[in-house]
Design a protein around this motif. Structure first.
Motif, PDB file in Angstrom:
ATOM      1  N   LYS A  25       0.842  -1.111  -0.114  1.00 52.94           N
ATOM      2  CA  LYS A  25      -0.025   0.029  -0.007  1.00 52.94           C
ATOM      3  C   LYS A  25       0.832   1.205   0.050  1.00 52.94           C
ATOM      4  N   LYS A  26       1.982   1.306   0.430  1.00 51.60           N
ATOM      5  CA  LYS A  26       2.794   2.507   0.582  1.00 51.60           C
ATOM      6  C   LYS A  26       3.270   3.233  -0.651  1.00 51.60           C
ATOM      7  N   PRO A  27       3.708   2.152  -1.814  1.00 43.12           N
ATOM      8  CA  PRO A  27       3.963   2.838  -2.949  1.00 43.12           C
ATOM      9  C   PRO A  27       3.087   3.420  -3.887  1.00 43.12           C
ATOM     10  N   VAL A  28       1.593   2.967  -3.758  1.00 42.97           N
ATOM     11  CA  VAL A  28       0.605   3.454  -4.209  1.00 42.97           C
ATOM     12  C   VAL A  28       0.300   4.848  -3.775  1.00 42.97           C
ATOM     13  N   ALA A  29       0.325   5.043  -2.141  1.00 41.93           N
ATOM     14  CA  ALA A  29       0.116   6.342  -1.729  1.00 41.93           C
ATOM     15  C   ALA A  29       1.137   7.277  -2.161  1.00 41.93           C
ATOM     16  N   ILE A  30       2.442   6.923  -2.218  1.00 41.54           N
ATOM     17  CA  ILE A  30       3.619   7.770  -2.801  1.00 41.54           C
ATOM     18  C   ILE A  30       3.173   8.298  -4.126  1.00 41.54           C
ATOM     19  N   ILE A  31       2.793   7.402  -4.955  1.00 45.41           N
ATOM     20  CA  ILE A  31       2.543   7.850  -6.766  1.00 45.41           C
ATOM     21  C   ILE A  31       1.399   8.660  -6.409  1.00 45.41           C
ATOM     22  N   VAL A  32       0.254   8.855  -5.587  1.00 42.80           N
ATOM     23  CA  VAL A  32      -0.744   9.632  -5.415  1.00 42.80           C
ATOM     24  C   VAL A  32      -0.198  10.635  -5.196  1.00 42.80           C
ATOM     25  N   ILE A  33       0.540  11.044  -4.261  1.00 43.81           N
ATOM     26  CA  ILE A  33       1.113  12.341  -3.629  1.00 43.81           C
ATOM     27  C   ILE A  33       1.834  12.956  -4.716  1.00 43.81           C
ATOM     28  N   ILE A  34       2.603  12.169  -5.346  1.00 44.18           N
ATOM     29  CA  ILE A  34       3.479  12.837  -6.417  1.00 44.18           C
ATOM     30  C   ILE A  34       2.666  13.439  -7.564  1.00 44.18           C
ATOM     31  N   ALA A  35       1.683  12.631  -8.133  1.00 41.71           N
ATOM     32  CA  ALA A  35       0.608  12.929  -8.978  1.00 41.71           C
ATOM     33  C   ALA A  35       0.125  14.297  -8.688  1.00 41.71           C
ATOM     34  N   VAL A  36      -0.437  14.534  -7.347  1.00 41.11           N
ATOM     35  CA  VAL A  36      -1.179  15.771  -7.002  1.00 41.11           C
ATOM     36  C   VAL A  36      -0.239  16.938  -7.115  1.00 41.11           C
ATOM     37  N   ILE A  37       1.196  16.496  -6.558  1.00 37.73           N
ATOM     38  CA  ILE A  37       1.848  17.680  -6.641  1.00 37.73           C
ATOM     39  C   ILE A  37       2.326  18.100  -8.133  1.00 37.73           C
ATOM     40  N   ALA A  38       2.344  17.131  -8.851  1.00 36.71           N
ATOM     41  CA  ALA A  38       2.532  17.461 -10.332  1.00 36.71           C
ATOM     42  C   ALA A  38       1.605  18.628 -11.077  1.00 36.71           C
ATOM     43  N   VAL A  39       0.371  17.860 -10.408  1.00 41.30           N
ATOM     44  CA  VAL A  39      -0.790  18.725 -11.252  1.00 41.30           C
ATOM     45  C   VAL A  39      -0.914  20.112 -10.748  1.00 41.30           C
ATOM     46  N   GLY A  40      -0.392  20.189  -9.333  1.00 39.14           N
ATOM     47  CA  GLY A  40      -0.545  21.548  -8.794  1.00 39.14           C
ATOM     48  C   GLY A  40       0.514  22.399  -9.569  1.00 39.14           C
ATOM     49  N   LEU A  41       2.030  21.797  -9.929  1.00 42.90           N
ATOM     50  CA  LEU A  41       2.787  22.551 -10.371  1.00 42.90           C
ATOM     51  C   LEU A  41       2.242  22.746 -11.802  1.00 42.90           C
ATOM     52  N   ILE A  42       1.531  22.171 -12.556  1.00 47.65           N
ATOM     53  CA  ILE A  42       1.448  22.296 -13.886  1.00 47.65           C
ATOM     54  C   ILE A  42       0.414  23.466 -13.939  1.00 47.65           C
ATOM     55  N   VAL A  43      -0.670  23.397 -12.795  1.00 50.37           N
ATOM     56  CA  VAL A  43      -1.770  24.554 -12.978  1.00 50.37           C
ATOM     57  C   VAL A  43      -1.185  25.895 -12.329  1.00 50.37           C
ATOM     58  N   GLY A  44      -0.441  25.660 -11.443  1.00 50.36           N
ATOM     59  CA  GLY A  44       0.483  27.127 -11.191  1.00 50.36           C
ATOM     60  C   GLY A  44       1.238  27.843 -12.171  1.00 50.36           C
ATOM     61  N   GLY A  45       1.753  26.798 -12.880  1.00 51.09           N
ATOM     62  CA  GLY A  45       2.463  27.385 -13.956  1.00 51.09           C
ATOM     63  C   GLY A  45       1.606  28.002 -15.239  1.00 51.09           C
ATOM     64  N   ILE A  46       0.584  27.295 -15.432  1.00 52.33           N
ATOM     65  CA  ILE A  46      -0.499  27.922 -16.174  1.00 52.33           C
ATOM     66  C   ILE A  46      -0.998  29.436 -16.007  1.00 52.33           C
ATOM     67  N   ILE A  47      -1.227  29.308 -14.628  1.00 49.20           N
ATOM     68  CA  ILE A  47      -1.987  30.776 -14.051  1.00 49.20           C
ATOM     69  C   ILE A  47      -0.616  31.623 -14.106  1.00 49.20           C
TER      70      ILE A  47
END
Length: 217
Positions: A11-33
């Motif tokens: 279960k730990k690797p899955v949680a890490i991947i989700v966190i990374i994905a959320v961070i990446a999406v936030g960075l992309i949205v911030g860059g667009i704004i």
């Protein structure tokens, strides 16, 4: 026991991947704004506002300055034209006045007394073509206002002729041997034929106005 340990470890690797994905999406949205905000920054808009103000300001001030000059120029031009017309009319009237006729010399015959008279005549309504002898309309021959005209002889030897509509003519005349010799101020002769006299004053006569013979009396 070994199976439970394995399930918790996966279960730990899955949680890490989700966190990374959320961070990446936030960075992309911030860059667009951030990119969009840079495109609409106030620094880019200021030059447009300044240029518009500089462009419209001279146009606004030039319009009121030109209008008074144009109106003044038109008024001066109209006054100049009116003055010129008045001077021209004044000159024409002086040329046609009886005073100008004083310089005319009317020829006389060797025998016979020269006399003058004072009387005013208007057409009697009869007129004819000088070449064909056919009757013509005074209105057509002399103009619409011919009825207001008159032929006046003065006892100082001058005459005034306003028979032809819109024209004032003058000249000098002599009465001698039952004939009238008259010359206009522009040096052309009046073709006048008297058919009836009364004590040296003509009663009935005709005058040739440019091919139209007009009868008086």
């Amino acid at each position: 026991m070994a199976g439970k340990h394995t399930a918790q470890t996966n279960k730990k690797p899955v949680a890490i991947i989700v966190i990374i994905a959320v961070i990446a999406v936030g960075l992309i949205v911030g860059g667009i704004i951030f990119f969009m905000n840079n495109g609409k920054s106030p620094e880019n808009a200021n030059p447009v506002t300044t240029t518009a103000a500089v462009t419209t300001q001279p146009t606004f001030t030039s319009v009121p300055d030109s209008q008074p000059q144009t109106a003044s120029g038109a008024a001066q031009s109209t006054e100049a034209q009116t003055s010129a017309q008045n001077e021209g009319q004044s000159s024409a009237q002086e040329t046609q006045s009886p005073a100008t006729a004083q310089n005319i010399v009317v020829p006389t015959e060797a025998q016979g007394e020269v006399t003058h008279f004072n009387n005013t005549y208007i057409p009697n309504g009869r007129a004819e073509d000088a070449f064909t002898g056919e009757s013509v309309s005074l209105r057509d021959a002399l103009g619409a206002s011919y009825a207001e005209g008159a032929l006046t002889f003065n006892d100082d030897g001058t005459f005034t002729d306003t028979i032809v509509s819109g024209i004032v003519s003058s000249g000098r005349y002599n009465v001698q041997n039952d004939n009238i010799t008259a010359i206009y101020s522009d040096d052309h002769n009046m073709e006048i034929i008297v058919t009836d006299w009364n004590n040296g004053v003509p009663v009935k006569f005709s005058v040739n106005y440019g091919g139209c013979i007009v009868y008086f009396g």
